[in-house]
Design a protein around this motif. Structure first.
Motif, mmCIF file in Angstrom:
data_model
loop_
_atom_site.group_PDB
_atom_site.id
_atom_site.type_symbol
_atom_site.label_atom_id
_atom_site.label_comp_id
_atom_site.label_asym_id
_atom_site.label_seq_id
_atom_site.Cartn_x
_atom_site.Cartn_y
_atom_site.Cartn_z
ATOM 1 N N UNK A 289 0.778 -1.231 0.000
ATOM 2 C CA UNK A 289 0.000 0.000 0.000
ATOM 3 C C UNK A 289 0.803 1.269 0.000
ATOM 4 N N UNK A 290 2.064 1.228 -0.491
ATOM 5 C CA UNK A 290 2.928 2.403 -0.382
ATOM 6 C C UNK A 290 2.338 3.601 -1.121
ATOM 7 N N UNK A 291 1.747 3.379 -2.304
ATOM 8 C CA UNK A 291 1.185 4.491 -3.076
ATOM 9 C C UNK A 291 0.007 5.116 -2.343
ATOM 10 N N UNK A 292 -0.896 4.276 -1.847
ATOM 11 C CA UNK A 292 -2.074 4.782 -1.134
ATOM 12 C C UNK A 292 -1.651 5.541 0.115
ATOM 13 N N UNK A 293 -0.687 4.994 0.848
ATOM 14 C CA UNK A 293 -0.247 5.659 2.078
ATOM 15 C C UNK A 293 0.410 6.998 1.785
ATOM 16 N N UNK A 294 1.227 7.045 0.733
ATOM 17 C CA UNK A 294 1.878 8.297 0.385
ATOM 18 C C UNK A 294 0.869 9.341 -0.079
ATOM 19 N N UNK A 295 -0.097 8.915 -0.903
ATOM 20 C CA UNK A 295 -1.130 9.840 -1.355
ATOM 21 C C UNK A 295 -1.981 10.313 -0.178
ATOM 22 N N UNK A 296 -2.260 9.408 0.740
ATOM 23 C CA UNK A 296 -3.047 9.777 1.920
ATOM 24 C C UNK A 296 -2.346 10.834 2.755
ATOM 25 N N UNK A 297 -1.044 10.622 2.977
ATOM 26 C CA UNK A 297 -0.288 11.608 3.763
ATOM 27 C C UNK A 297 -0.253 12.954 3.048
ATOM 28 N N UNK A 298 -0.025 12.901 1.737
ATOM 29 C CA UNK A 298 0.057 14.156 0.980
ATOM 30 C C UNK A 298 -1.287 14.870 0.967
ATOM 31 N N UNK B 203 21.752 6.895 -8.733
ATOM 32 C CA UNK B 203 21.471 6.427 -7.376
ATOM 33 C C UNK B 203 22.744 6.123 -6.586
ATOM 34 N N UNK B 204 23.875 6.664 -7.034
ATOM 35 C CA UNK B 204 25.078 6.601 -6.185
ATOM 36 C C UNK B 204 24.894 7.517 -4.983
ATOM 37 N N UNK B 205 24.119 8.582 -5.175
ATOM 38 C CA UNK B 205 23.685 9.451 -4.084
ATOM 39 C C UNK B 205 22.190 9.252 -3.916
ATOM 40 N N UNK B 206 21.761 9.001 -2.678
ATOM 41 C CA UNK B 206 20.344 8.794 -2.388
ATOM 42 C C UNK B 206 19.894 9.866 -1.402
ATOM 43 N N UNK B 207 19.005 10.730 -1.872
ATOM 44 C CA UNK B 207 18.502 11.828 -1.044
ATOM 45 C C UNK B 207 17.012 11.646 -0.790
ATOM 46 N N UNK B 208 16.586 11.972 0.423
ATOM 47 C CA UNK B 208 15.174 11.957 0.803
ATOM 48 C C UNK B 208 14.822 13.345 1.309
ATOM 49 N N UNK B 209 13.698 13.888 0.867
ATOM 50 C CA UNK B 209 13.270 15.203 1.342
ATOM 51 C C UNK B 209 13.063 15.160 2.852
ATOM 52 N N UNK B 210 13.577 16.166 3.548
ATOM 53 C CA UNK B 210 13.484 16.175 5.001
ATOM 54 C C UNK B 210 12.048 16.305 5.483
ATOM 55 N N UNK B 211 11.202 17.034 4.744
ATOM 56 C CA UNK B 211 9.850 17.279 5.239
ATOM 57 C C UNK B 211 8.882 16.141 4.954
ATOM 58 N N UNK B 212 9.203 15.272 3.977
ATOM 59 C CA UNK B 212 8.335 14.139 3.685
ATOM 60 C C UNK B 212 9.085 13.169 2.781
ATOM 61 N N UNK B 213 8.580 11.969 2.672
ATOM 62 C CA UNK B 213 9.206 10.971 1.810
ATOM 63 C C UNK B 213 8.201 10.497 0.775
#
Length: 406
Positions: free
Chosen positions: A119-128, A314-324
Motif C-alpha cells: 500500500x505504499x502508493x495509497x499511504x503516500x497519497x493519503x499523507x500528501x 542512485x550513487x547518491x540517495x537523497x530523501x526530502x526532510x519534510x516528507x518521503x
C-alpha cells in the motif's frame, strides 16, 4: 484544419513559454514525459476512433498504464480518452478486456511496488492529501512566494507565457502571446458548439478530445493534490492549446493565421533566447562529485532533490526532510552508517530546516560543514544515532505543527 493547421500547431508548440521549458518541465523530469503521455494518449484515441483495431486499443492501454509511473494524475487524462471511445461506440466487451489487460501490464511495476511495500502508493497519497488539505492555499516552497502570488488567481498565465515581474505584474510580450492561446481556446469552445452540425465527424472528434484533455489539464492544475493553483501540473495545456488555436485560427481567420502564428513564434523565440535573469546556482553535477569525493552517499535534503538520485545513477540517495515520496529510499538512508543533510542557502528560511537545526542544537549533536557553492552539507553527525529515523519523524511532526499554527 489540415496540414496548414498542423504546421502552425507544431510551430507554436515547439517554442513554449519560459516557464514550461525551464520550470514547468520540458527541461525537468517527470514533466517532459507528462506532455508526451498526454499527447500520445490523445493521438491514439483518435486513431482508435478512426479504426478501432486491437493493436491501437492495446497501445492506448499500455501507454495509459506507463503514464501512471510519473503521476497518478495521468489517469484523469486516460479517463477522458476512454470516455470518448465509449460515447462513440468504439468499445465492446472483448475490446474492454484488451484495454484493461494492456493497461495493467503498463501499470505492473507500480502494482509490484505496492505488493513489495504494501500500500505504499495509497499511504503516500493519503499523507500528501491530509497535509495538503490541512494547509490549503499554502505554498511549501518559500522561494516561490512572489511567483505564487503572481499566478494564484490566474494559474494559466505563466504556462501560457506571461512572465511575472518583481512588482507582481506581468511582462507585456509574454502576456500578448498567451492571450492568443486563450483566444484560441475560447474560439474553439464556442466554435465546437456552434458549428457541430457543419463539420466532418473526424474533425469534431479531434477537437472534442483536445478540449477534454485541456479541461483536465486546467482542472488538475487548479486542484491537483493540493487544492490550489499549481502551474507545473498544467504543462500539457501549452501544446493542447497550440493545437486548438492553430485549428481555430486557420479555419476562422485564414488570412491572418500566418502573421499571427509568426508573431507568436518570434516573440517566443526571443524570450527563450534572452530569458529573464535568475540567481546562478551551483550545478548539481558539481555537488554530486563533491559528495561522492567525501564518501557521502545517503542523506536528507532541504527540499525535493530527487534529481540528485537520478543524475548520480542512485550513487547518491537523497530523501526530502519534510516528507518521503519513496519508502525504499527512506529505508536506505535510515540504515546508512554515515548520513548527511544537504540544503541550499535559500532554503534556510524553510520551517523544516529551522526545526531540524534547532533540534540538533537542543540535543547537542555535533557535525561538520561542507560548502559547495550555494549548497551546504552537514555531515559526520556525532553521535550518529541521534539523527535516527525517529528523530526525523519528530522533525516532520513539529514542522507540520508549526505550519498548522501559522
Amino acid at each position: 484544419g489540415g496540414t496548414r493547421a498542423g504546421l502552425f500547431a507544431g510551430a507554436l508548440a515547439a517554442l513554449p513559454s519560459n516557464y514550461v521549458f525551464e520550470r514547468g518541465g520540458l527541461a525537468q523530469a517527470p514533466y517532459c514525459g507528462y506532455v508526451v503521455y498526454v499527447l500520445l494518449c490523445g493521438l491514439l484515441t483518435l486513431r482508435v476512433l478512426e479504426k478501432p483495431t486491437g493493436m491501437r486499443l492495446g497501445l492506448l492501454g499500455l501507454v495509459g498504464g506507463l503514464s501512471a509511473w510519473g503521476s497518478l494524475l495521468h489517469l484523469a487524462y486516460l479517463a477522458v480518452c476512454v470516455a470518448a471511445l465509449y460515447f462513440r461506440g468504439a468499445l465492446d466487451r472483448k475490446k474492454n478486456y484488451l484495454l484493461v489487460a494492456t493497461f495493467l501490464l503498463g501499470l505492473s511495476p507500480v502494482l509490484y511496488g505496492n505488493v513489495a511495500h504494501p500500500g505504499v502508493t495509497v499511504r503516500q497519497l493519503g499523507r500528501k492529501a491530509y497535509f495538503s488539505l490541512t494547509l490549503a492555499r499554502r505554498y511549501a516552497e518559500e522561494e516561490e512566494e512572489v511567483q505564487a502570488r503572481s499566478y494564484r488567481s490566474l494559474p494559466l498565465l505563466q504556462v501560457l507565457g506571461a512572465q511575472p515581474l518583481k512588482d507582481g505584474s506581468f511582462s507585456l510580450p509574454g502576456s500578448l502571446t498567451g492571450a492568443v492561446l486563450v483566444a484560441g481556446l475560447l474560439g474553439s469552445v464556442f466554435g465546437f458548439w456552434k458549428e457541430r452540425a457543419d463539420r466532418p465527424a473526424d474533425a469534431r472528434h479531434a477537437e472534442a478530445v483536445a478540449l477534454g484533455l485541456a479541461g483536465v489539464a486546467l482542472l488538475v492544475g487548479i486542484a491537483g493534490f493540493t487544492l490550489q493553483p499549481v502551474a507545473r501540473y498544467q504543462v500539457p495545456l501549452y501544446p493542447l492549446l497550440s493545437i486548438l488555436t492553430a485549428g481555430w485560427i486557420s479555419r476562422k481567420f485564414p488570412r491572418v493565421a500566418l502573421p499571427a502564428v509568426a508573431a507568436v513564434v518570434l516573440v517566443r523565440g526571443f524570450m527563450l533566447a534572452v530569458p529573464p535573469a535568475h540567481p546562478a546556482r551551483t550545478p548539481v553535477e558539481k555537488v554530486i562529485e563533491t559528495l561522492l569525493g567525501n564518501d557521502l552517499r545517503f542523506g536528507y535534503g532541504g527540499g525535493v532533490m530527487y534529481d540528485f538520485n537520478f543524475r548520480s545513477g542512485e550513487k547518491v540517495v537523497l530523501v526530502a526532510l519534510d516528507h518521503s515520496r519513496y519508502e525504499p529510499y527512506e529505508q536506505e538512508v535510515a540504515r546508512a552508517d554515515r548520513i548527511f543533510y544537504l540544503y541550499r542557502l535559500d532554503q534556510e528560511r524553510k520551517p523544516v530546516h529551522q526545526v531540524f537545526v534547532e533540534k540538533l542544537a537542543a540535543k547537542g549533536v555535533r557535525y561538520r560543514v561542507l560548502e559547495v557553492g550555494d549548497y551546504r552539507v552537514l555531515y559526520d553527525f556525532d553521535p550518529r544515532s541521534a539523527v535516527s529515523a525517529e528523530f526525523v519523524s519528530e522533525v516532520r511532526r513539529e514542522f507540520r505543527q508549526r505550519k498548522l499554527s501559522d
